[in-house]
Every structure is written in C-alpha cells, then in structure tokens.
Design a protein around this motif. Structure first.
Motif, PDB file in Angstrom:
ATOM      1  N   LYS A 189      -4.380  25.815  -1.118  1.00 21.36           N
ATOM      2  CA  LYS A 189      -4.768  24.616  -1.878  1.00 21.36           C
ATOM      3  C   LYS A 189      -3.932  23.415  -1.453  1.00 21.36           C
ATOM      4  N   THR A 190      -2.626  23.641  -1.331  1.00 23.44           N
ATOM      5  CA  THR A 190      -1.718  22.551  -0.944  1.00 23.44           C
ATOM      6  C   THR A 190      -2.007  22.075   0.483  1.00 23.44           C
ATOM      7  N   ILE A 191      -2.222  23.019   1.380  1.00 24.87           N
ATOM      8  CA  ILE A 191      -2.518  22.679   2.788  1.00 24.87           C
ATOM      9  C   ILE A 191      -3.806  21.878   2.876  1.00 24.87           C
ATOM     10  N   PHE A 192      -4.829  22.310   2.144  1.00 28.34           N
ATOM     11  CA  PHE A 192      -6.112  21.603   2.167  1.00 28.34           C
ATOM     12  C   PHE A 192      -5.952  20.177   1.626  1.00 28.34           C
ATOM     13  N   ARG A 193      -5.214  20.043   0.518  1.00 25.40           N
ATOM     14  CA  ARG A 193      -4.989  18.714  -0.063  1.00 25.40           C
ATOM     15  C   ARG A 193      -4.261  17.802   0.916  1.00 25.40           C
ATOM     16  N   LYS A 194      -3.230  18.339   1.588  1.00 24.33           N
ATOM     17  CA  LYS A 194      -2.477  17.525   2.548  1.00 24.33           C
ATOM     18  C   LYS A 194      -3.351  17.111   3.731  1.00 24.33           C
ATOM     19  N   ARG A 195      -4.252  17.983   4.139  1.00 20.09           N
ATOM     20  CA  ARG A 195      -5.163  17.637   5.236  1.00 20.09           C
ATOM     21  C   ARG A 195      -6.113  16.531   4.800  1.00 20.09           C
ATOM     22  N   GLU A 196      -6.632  16.648   3.598  1.00 18.17           N
ATOM     23  CA  GLU A 196      -7.549  15.623   3.077  1.00 18.17           C
ATOM     24  C   GLU A 196      -6.849  14.274   2.930  1.00 18.17           C
ATOM     25  N   ASP A 254      -1.794  21.517  12.866  1.00 18.76           N
ATOM     26  CA  ASP A 254      -0.873  22.006  11.841  1.00 18.76           C
ATOM     27  C   ASP A 254      -1.633  22.724  10.718  1.00 18.76           C
ATOM     28  N   TYR A 255      -2.796  22.201  10.383  1.00 13.38           N
ATOM     29  CA  TYR A 255      -3.625  22.805   9.341  1.00 13.38           C
ATOM     30  C   TYR A 255      -3.977  24.250   9.697  1.00 13.38           C
ATOM     31  N   SER A 256      -4.406  24.490  10.932  1.00  6.24           N
ATOM     32  CA  SER A 256      -4.761  25.840  11.376  1.00  6.24           C
ATOM     33  C   SER A 256      -3.557  26.771  11.368  1.00  6.24           C
ATOM     34  N   LEU A 257      -2.427  26.282  11.850  1.00  7.23           N
ATOM     35  CA  LEU A 257      -1.214  27.092  11.904  1.00  7.23           C
ATOM     36  C   LEU A 257      -0.747  27.452  10.497  1.00  7.23           C
ATOM     37  N   LYS A 258      -0.744  26.485   9.609  1.00  8.78           N
ATOM     38  CA  LYS A 258      -0.288  26.732   8.235  1.00  8.78           C
ATOM     39  C   LYS A 258      -1.236  27.674   7.494  1.00  8.78           C
ATOM     40  N   GLN A 259      -2.518  27.614   7.794  1.00 11.30           N
ATOM     41  CA  GLN A 259      -3.474  28.529   7.180  1.00 11.30           C
ATOM     42  C   GLN A 259      -3.163  29.971   7.552  1.00 11.30           C
ATOM     43  N   LYS A 260      -2.807  30.199   8.818  1.00 15.08           N
ATOM     44  CA  LYS A 260      -2.497  31.557   9.280  1.00 15.08           C
ATOM     45  C   LYS A 260      -1.234  32.104   8.622  1.00 15.08           C
ATOM     46  N   ARG A 261      -0.281  31.230   8.326  1.00 20.19           N
ATOM     47  CA  ARG A 261       1.001  31.658   7.754  1.00 20.19           C
ATOM     48  C   ARG A 261       0.999  31.692   6.226  1.00 20.19           C
ATOM     49  N   GLY A 299      -4.524  13.282   4.870  1.00 19.43           N
ATOM     50  CA  GLY A 299      -4.114  12.842   6.194  1.00 19.43           C
ATOM     51  C   GLY A 299      -2.636  13.062   6.485  1.00 19.43           C
ATOM     52  N   LYS A 300      -1.974  13.909   5.700  1.00 16.73           N
ATOM     53  CA  LYS A 300      -0.545  14.159   5.901  1.00 16.73           C
ATOM     54  C   LYS A 300      -0.279  15.189   6.990  1.00 16.73           C
ATOM     55  N   ILE A 301      -1.269  16.020   7.321  1.00 14.02           N
ATOM     56  CA  ILE A 301      -1.127  16.967   8.426  1.00 14.02           C
ATOM     57  C   ILE A 301      -2.375  16.891   9.309  1.00 14.02           C
ATOM     58  N   ASN A 302      -2.173  17.179  10.589  1.00 12.83           N
ATOM     59  CA  ASN A 302      -3.302  17.132  11.524  1.00 12.83           C
ATOM     60  C   ASN A 302      -4.005  18.493  11.577  1.00 12.83           C
ATOM     61  N   ASP A 303      -5.096  18.566  12.338  1.00 11.45           N
ATOM     62  CA  ASP A 303      -5.898  19.790  12.412  1.00 11.45           C
ATOM     63  C   ASP A 303      -5.122  20.965  12.998  1.00 11.45           C
TER      64      ASP A 303
END
Length: 109
Positions: A15-22, A30-37, A24-28
């Motif tokens: 949820k936090t990762i998705f919000r940060k992506r929306e 970083d988004y993929s990497l953080k999702q895996k972890r 614009g605080k993280i790029n695509d």
C-alpha cells in the motif's frame, strides 16, 4: 540468518509503495524492486536454533516491544501527573517488570 515473509506486513508495505509511486516519490524501477522485497525481513542471530523457534522468539520480543511502546506513550501523556513519590515508584516498578518479562522470554527460548 533467518528470512521470513509476513503477509500482513507485505500488504501494508505494498500500500505504501503504491501510494509513493502515485505521488511520484519513487520511479518504476524502484517500485518493482520494492514490490519484490515487500513483507520480507531478515533476522541475524548467533543462536543456533530452528526457523520456527527463531520466529517464536521474534514474536515474543515484538510483543514486549509493543507493550513497552504503549507504556512509554502512557507515560508521556501522564508525565504532568507524576508529582508524588508513589507515582514515580509505580512507574519504576512497571519498567522493571517489562525488562524482567523480556528476559524471561529470551531465556525460555
């Protein structure tokens, strides 16, 4: 080293990762990497015990941490009322009892 994956933690982190992506605080990338972890955590210990025993020890310690945090929050809220010796003594006894409980949990594992 012990690696675990907690599904509740994973959901919160996603949820936090998705919000940060929306936002614009993280790029695509970083988004993929953080999702895996997401939801994974590593415990490094010098104890030579099984995975299940280590996780139980972690859960016991975590519950003590939550109690201690609640206790600290209560103290901060009530610190204006600690004007007499009895209140200070009660505070001291509660702190010592939490430490003893933590040590008992560690020894029993």
């Amino acid at each position: 080293m012990y690696m675990y994956e907690d599904q509740d933690l994973k959901l919160e982190e996603l949820k936090t990762i998705f919000r940060k992506r929306e936002e614009g605080k993280i790029n695509d990338e970083d988004y993929s990497l953080k999702q895996k972890r997401a939801g994974r955590f590593l415990i490094i210990s010098n104890y030579d015990i099984g995975k299940k025993e280590m996780y139980e020890l972690y859960k016991k310690e975590r519950s003590i941490e939550k109690l201690f945090d609640a206790y600290k929050t209560t103290l901060d809220a009530d610190k204006l009322y600690l004007h007499d010796d009895e209140s200070v003594l009660w505070t001291y006894i509660c702190g010592i009892s939490l430490i003893i409980r933590l040590l008992q949990n560690i020894e029993s594992s």
